[in-house]
Design a protein around this motif. Sequence first.
Motif, PDB file in Angstrom:
ATOM      1  N   GLY A  90       0.797  -1.223   0.000  1.00  0.00           N
ATOM      2  CA  GLY A  90       0.000   0.000   0.000  1.00  0.00           C
ATOM      3  C   GLY A  90       0.829   1.271   0.000  1.00  0.00           C
ATOM      4  N   LEU A  91       2.118   1.172  -0.301  1.00  0.00           N
ATOM      5  CA  LEU A  91       2.971   2.363  -0.315  1.00  0.00           C
ATOM      6  C   LEU A  91       2.730   3.229  -1.547  1.00  0.00           C
ATOM      7  CD1 LEU A  91       6.289   0.705   0.892  1.00  0.00           C
ATOM      8  CD2 LEU A  91       4.682   2.061   2.235  1.00  0.00           C
ATOM      9  N   VAL A  92       2.302   2.615  -2.645  1.00  0.00           N
ATOM     10  CA  VAL A  92       1.959   3.346  -3.861  1.00  0.00           C
ATOM     11  C   VAL A  92       0.643   2.811  -4.393  1.00  0.00           C
ATOM     12  CG1 VAL A  92       4.328   3.917  -4.538  1.00  0.00           C
ATOM     13  CG2 VAL A  92       3.319   1.784  -5.313  1.00  0.00           C
ATOM     14  N   LYS A  93      -0.066   3.658  -5.126  1.00  0.00           N
ATOM     15  CA  LYS A  93      -1.346   3.252  -5.691  1.00  0.00           C
ATOM     16  C   LYS A  93      -1.143   2.926  -7.166  1.00  0.00           C
ATOM     17  CE  LYS A  93      -4.021   6.052  -2.525  1.00  0.00           C
ATOM     18  NZ  LYS A  93      -4.977   7.130  -2.355  1.00  0.00           N
ATOM     19  N   THR A  94      -0.903   1.666  -7.447  1.00  0.00           N
ATOM     20  CA  THR A  94      -0.750   1.199  -8.815  1.00  0.00           C
ATOM     21  C   THR A  94      -1.157  -0.262  -8.861  1.00  0.00           C
ATOM     22  OG1 THR A  94       0.760   1.098 -10.702  1.00  0.00           O
ATOM     23  CG2 THR A  94       1.672   0.526  -8.562  1.00  0.00           C
ATOM     24  N   SER A  95      -1.349  -0.768 -10.040  1.00  0.00           N
ATOM     25  CA  SER A  95      -1.758  -2.153 -10.211  1.00  0.00           C
ATOM     26  C   SER A  95      -0.583  -3.103  -9.964  1.00  0.00           C
ATOM     27  CB  SER A  95      -2.297  -2.364 -11.626  1.00  0.00           C
ATOM     28  OG  SER A  95      -2.473  -3.732 -11.885  1.00  0.00           O
TER      29      SER A  95
END
Length: 73
Positions: free
Chosen positions: A17-22
Motif C-alpha cells: 500500500g505504499l503506492v497506488k498502482t496495479s
Amino acid sequence: FIFQTAAVMEIIHPILGLVKTSVILTAFQVGSRLFLIWGVLSPVPKTQNSWGFIMLLTAWTITEIIRYRFGNF
C-alpha cells in the motif's frame, strides 16, 4: 543487472500500500525486464555489446521518464 533485479521492490510497494498502482501490471513490466536481463542478456554476453542493448536501455529510460512524469507526487 543489479538495479533491474532490485525493481522487484516495485511489485512489493503496491502490495504493502505504499503506492497506488496495479500489482499485476507492475509485475508484468518488471517480469518482462527480468526475463530480458536474466534470460537473454546474461546467458549471451555478446548481446551486452550490441546496438540492440543500447536501444533497449534507451527505450527503458524513455518509458521510465514518461511513467514517472504521470506518477503521484
